[in-house]
Design a protein around this motif. Structure first.
Motif, PDB file in Angstrom:
ATOM      1  N   VAL A   1       3.543  -1.695  -9.244  1.00 27.96           N
ATOM      2  CA  VAL A   1       4.459  -2.596  -8.538  1.00 27.96           C
ATOM      3  C   VAL A   1       4.053  -4.040  -8.803  1.00 27.96           C
ATOM      4  O   VAL A   1       4.891  -4.905  -9.111  1.00 27.96           O
ATOM      5  CB  VAL A   1       4.464  -2.310  -7.017  1.00 27.96           C
ATOM      6  CG1 VAL A   1       5.330  -3.333  -6.279  1.00 27.96           C
ATOM      7  CG2 VAL A   1       4.944  -0.894  -6.737  1.00 27.96           C
ATOM      8  N   ALA A   2       2.747  -4.298  -8.711  1.00 32.90           N
ATOM      9  CA  ALA A   2       2.254  -5.656  -8.976  1.00 32.90           C
ATOM     10  C   ALA A   2       2.412  -6.015 -10.447  1.00 32.90           C
ATOM     11  O   ALA A   2       2.711  -7.163 -10.788  1.00 32.90           O
ATOM     12  CB  ALA A   2       0.787  -5.777  -8.549  1.00 32.90           C
ATOM     13  N   TRP A   3       2.213  -5.022 -11.325  1.00 33.37           N
ATOM     14  CA  TRP A   3       2.364  -5.279 -12.762  1.00 33.37           C
ATOM     15  C   TRP A   3       3.790  -5.724 -13.092  1.00 33.37           C
ATOM     16  O   TRP A   3       4.001  -6.716 -13.793  1.00 33.37           O
ATOM     17  CB  TRP A   3       2.019  -4.010 -13.551  1.00 33.37           C
ATOM     18  CG  TRP A   3       2.204  -4.171 -15.031  1.00 33.37           C
ATOM     19  CD1 TRP A   3       1.318  -4.697 -15.922  1.00 33.37           C
ATOM     20  CD2 TRP A   3       3.372  -3.829 -15.781  1.00 33.37           C
ATOM     21  NE1 TRP A   3       1.855  -4.688 -17.189  1.00 33.37           N
ATOM     22  CE2 TRP A   3       3.118  -4.168 -17.132  1.00 33.37           C
ATOM     23  CE3 TRP A   3       4.604  -3.263 -15.447  1.00 33.37           C
ATOM     24  CZ2 TRP A   3       4.049  -3.956 -18.143  1.00 33.37           C
ATOM     25  CZ3 TRP A   3       5.534  -3.054 -16.463  1.00 33.37           C
ATOM     26  CH2 TRP A   3       5.258  -3.404 -17.785  1.00 33.37           C
TER      27      TRP A   3
ATOM     28  N   TRP B   1      -4.898  -5.356 -11.163  1.00 34.69           N
ATOM     29  CA  TRP B   1      -6.172  -4.875 -11.692  1.00 34.69           C
ATOM     30  C   TRP B   1      -7.110  -4.399 -10.592  1.00 34.69           C
ATOM     31  O   TRP B   1      -7.901  -3.464 -10.792  1.00 34.69           O
ATOM     32  CB  TRP B   1      -6.836  -5.957 -12.540  1.00 34.69           C
ATOM     33  CG  TRP B   1      -6.198  -6.055 -13.895  1.00 34.69           C
ATOM     34  CD1 TRP B   1      -5.367  -7.036 -14.352  1.00 34.69           C
ATOM     35  CD2 TRP B   1      -6.311  -5.109 -14.958  1.00 34.69           C
ATOM     36  NE1 TRP B   1      -4.957  -6.770 -15.624  1.00 34.69           N
ATOM     37  CE2 TRP B   1      -5.524  -5.596 -16.035  1.00 34.69           C
ATOM     38  CE3 TRP B   1      -6.993  -3.908 -15.117  1.00 34.69           C
ATOM     39  CZ2 TRP B   1      -5.406  -4.920 -17.237  1.00 34.69           C
ATOM     40  CZ3 TRP B   1      -6.885  -3.232 -16.329  1.00 34.69           C
ATOM     41  CH2 TRP B   1      -6.104  -3.730 -17.369  1.00 34.69           C
ATOM     42  N   ALA B   2      -7.019  -5.023  -9.419  1.00 33.83           N
ATOM     43  CA  ALA B   2      -7.835  -4.561  -8.294  1.00 33.83           C
ATOM     44  C   ALA B   2      -7.417  -3.152  -7.883  1.00 33.83           C
ATOM     45  O   ALA B   2      -8.262  -2.292  -7.591  1.00 33.83           O
ATOM     46  CB  ALA B   2      -7.714  -5.530  -7.119  1.00 33.83           C
ATOM     47  N   ALA B   3      -6.095  -2.900  -7.881  1.00 32.75           N
ATOM     48  CA  ALA B   3      -5.596  -1.575  -7.511  1.00 32.75           C
ATOM     49  C   ALA B   3      -5.931  -0.544  -8.586  1.00 32.75           C
ATOM     50  O   ALA B   3      -6.306   0.592  -8.280  1.00 32.75           O
ATOM     51  CB  ALA B   3      -4.086  -1.633  -7.284  1.00 32.75           C
ATOM     52  N   VAL B   4      -5.804  -0.920  -9.847  1.00 32.80           N
ATOM     53  CA  VAL B   4      -6.110  -0.004 -10.947  1.00 32.80           C
ATOM     54  C   VAL B   4      -7.574   0.410 -10.905  1.00 32.80           C
ATOM     55  O   VAL B   4      -7.919   1.580 -11.146  1.00 32.80           O
ATOM     56  CB  VAL B   4      -5.774  -0.657 -12.306  1.00 32.80           C
ATOM     57  CG1 VAL B   4      -6.369   0.147 -13.455  1.00 32.80           C
ATOM     58  CG2 VAL B   4      -4.262  -0.761 -12.489  1.00 32.80           C
TER      59      VAL B   4
ATOM     60  N   GLY C   1       0.779  -1.231   0.000  1.00 28.35           N
ATOM     61  CA  GLY C   1       0.000   0.000   0.000  1.00 28.35           C
ATOM     62  C   GLY C   1       0.805   1.272   0.000  1.00 28.35           C
ATOM     63  O   GLY C   1       0.234   2.369   0.008  1.00 28.35           O
ATOM     64  N   ALA C   2       2.134   1.164   0.003  1.00 28.72           N
ATOM     65  CA  ALA C   2       2.969   2.365   0.016  1.00 28.72           C
ATOM     66  C   ALA C   2       2.785   3.152  -1.279  1.00 28.72           C
ATOM     67  O   ALA C   2       2.569   2.574  -2.344  1.00 28.72           O
ATOM     68  CB  ALA C   2       4.438   1.986   0.184  1.00 28.72           C
ATOM     69  N   ASP C   3       2.853   4.463  -1.181  1.00 28.10           N
ATOM     70  CA  ASP C   3       2.707   5.313  -2.363  1.00 28.10           C
ATOM     71  C   ASP C   3       3.962   5.237  -3.231  1.00 28.10           C
ATOM     72  O   ASP C   3       5.078   5.412  -2.742  1.00 28.10           O
ATOM     73  CB  ASP C   3       2.463   6.763  -1.941  1.00 28.10           C
ATOM     74  CG  ASP C   3       1.075   6.969  -1.374  1.00 28.10           C
ATOM     75  OD1 ASP C   3       0.167   6.181  -1.732  1.00 28.10           O
ATOM     76  OD2 ASP C   3       0.889   7.899  -0.572  1.00 28.10           O
TER      77      ASP C   3
END
Length: 397
Positions: free
Chosen positions: A183-185, A277-280, A123-125
């Motif tokens: 980051v996940a991508w 995709w959840a974050a996007v 969750g870090a920016d």
């Protein structure tokens, strides 16, 4: 399957620190990795930059090795091998173990990339402002950027054939802001490359390559100074040699340790893709997006049809079901009752014998009754992307 644009673009994710654009542009990837690694008190954005730099440096190493040995490989659609390298007028003699060694080293660089990304707290920016035109590979290892060595140039030439950027007014600014979701991508992308690397190492083509090289040397000796009567060798010889090398590598018992590692990487790729995709989907800004949601705009100008993310997730859900053995690949001799269990192929890999696979005896231990995968989700994704399914699948991974 061209790892091109996405590679080109994943490659892009390179810079991050104070001004990574300048760092990479002036020092190349080797210098950028060294400087950023030594920096203390790295922010989450710096960690993302370091992960991306390790990724890019891994790709650069494969290009340098291929340039060093003039290893031009045009007919095998494997990650990194399709990327173009210029001719080397003073190349070293090709080695039979070069391809396996290249991918073994690439696996280490993907590990280093993930290790850097893993240091970013959940969750870090993350906010990295990058001009992709500043990224380059030192393919000929002369320490300076030459024509054709830009990441964008390498990717574009792979996708669209030879492009002379020297005839253009430079490469236009390609400013992208990579954020927390990316980051996940990037993590997912490292897993995809690692899966391919593990499969190459599992089937280790060294012996097959050596057999072909030795046979060619003997045939050249036998021909001596006699003129060639046909041009078949010049036209098709390289393709035949590469096919023989690939077939020879596949037609032997692979190393199950590496096929199982590839299986784990593919599942991890899908898991990280879900996180991405959840974050996007939750993003409300619209700031030079790398891959946008339905309400955002891509910084590079490409357009994603509404619902692209959901459609791609449906495709990956099918792949995940295959990898877990919940769905089977239809096999002609037992259809529609069942098919091939892909999970078993990875866990206890067989020799890839085309004849016995087509006939069935070579696949018999992996055939079973059960639900088979449908092409419906893939067809819907293909329609949504306007037929650019391979390009889009590599970009989205």
């Amino acid at each position: 399957m061209r790892l091109v644009l996405p590679l080109t673009l994943t490659l892009l994710a390179t810079s991050a620190l104070a001004d990574t654009n300048t760092l990479v542009a002036e020092n190349g990837l080797v210098g950028a990795v060294a400087q950023l690694s030594a920096q203390t008190g790295k922010t989450p954005s710096d960690q993302f930059a370091l992960g991306a730099l390790h990724f890019l440096r891994g790709i650069e190493k494969t290009l340098q090795v291929r340039w060093e040995y003039n290893a031009t490989i045009d007919d095998l659609d494997l990650p990194v091998l399709r990327l173009p390298v210029p001719p080397n007028p003073d190349a070293k003699p090709f080695r039979a173990d070069l391809i396996t060694g290249l991918f073994a080293e690439l696996l280490k660089d993907m590990d280093a990339s993930r290790a850097a990304l893993a240091e970013i707290p959940d969750g870090a920016d993350v906010a990295l402002d990058l001009n992709l035109a500043n990224l380059w590979f030192d393919i000929n290892m002369n320490g300076k950027r030459d024509l054709g060595e830009g990441v964008i140039e390498v990717g574009a030439n792979t996708l669209m054939g030879e492009i002379n950027f020297g005839e253009m007014d430079g490469i236009p600014p390609m400013d992208v802001r990579f954020d927390t979701a990316d980051v996940a991508w990037l993590t997912a992308y490292t897993h995809m490359v690692s899966a391919a690397g593990e499969m190459v190492v599992a089937f280790d083509p060294t012996e097959a390559i050596e057999t072909v090289m030795n046979a060619n040397a003997k045939m050249i000796e036998l021909r001596g100074n006699a003129p060639q009567q046909f041009g078949f060798d010049m036209q098709f010889g390289g393709w035949v040699d590469q096919f023989a090398m690939a077939y020879g590598a596949l037609n032997k018992q692979p190393d199950a340790t590496h096929t199982r590692a590839a299986h784990a990487h593919l599942l991890s790729m899908i898991s990280e893709n879900k996180v991405f995709w959840a974050a996007v989907a939750q993003e409300t800004d619209n700031e030079r997006e790398w891959i946008p949601n339905d309400n955002q705009t891509a910084a590079l100008g490409f357009k994603l049809a509404p619902g692209t993310g959901a459609a791609w997730q449906a495709v990956l859900a099918d792949v995940e079901a295959l990898l877990n053995g919940d769905l089977l690949i239809e096999y002609w001799r037992i259809s529609p009752a069942g098919g091939v269990n892909v999970k078993k192929l990875f866990m206890d890999p067989p020799v890839v014998d085309i004849v016995t696979w087509v006939q069935g005896s070579g696949l018999l231990p992996y055939l079973e009754r059960g639900p088979v995968i449908s092409s419906r989700n893939l067809e819907e994704f293909d329609e949504l992307t306007g037929g650019n399914i391979f390009l889009m699948s590599f970009m989205l991974n």
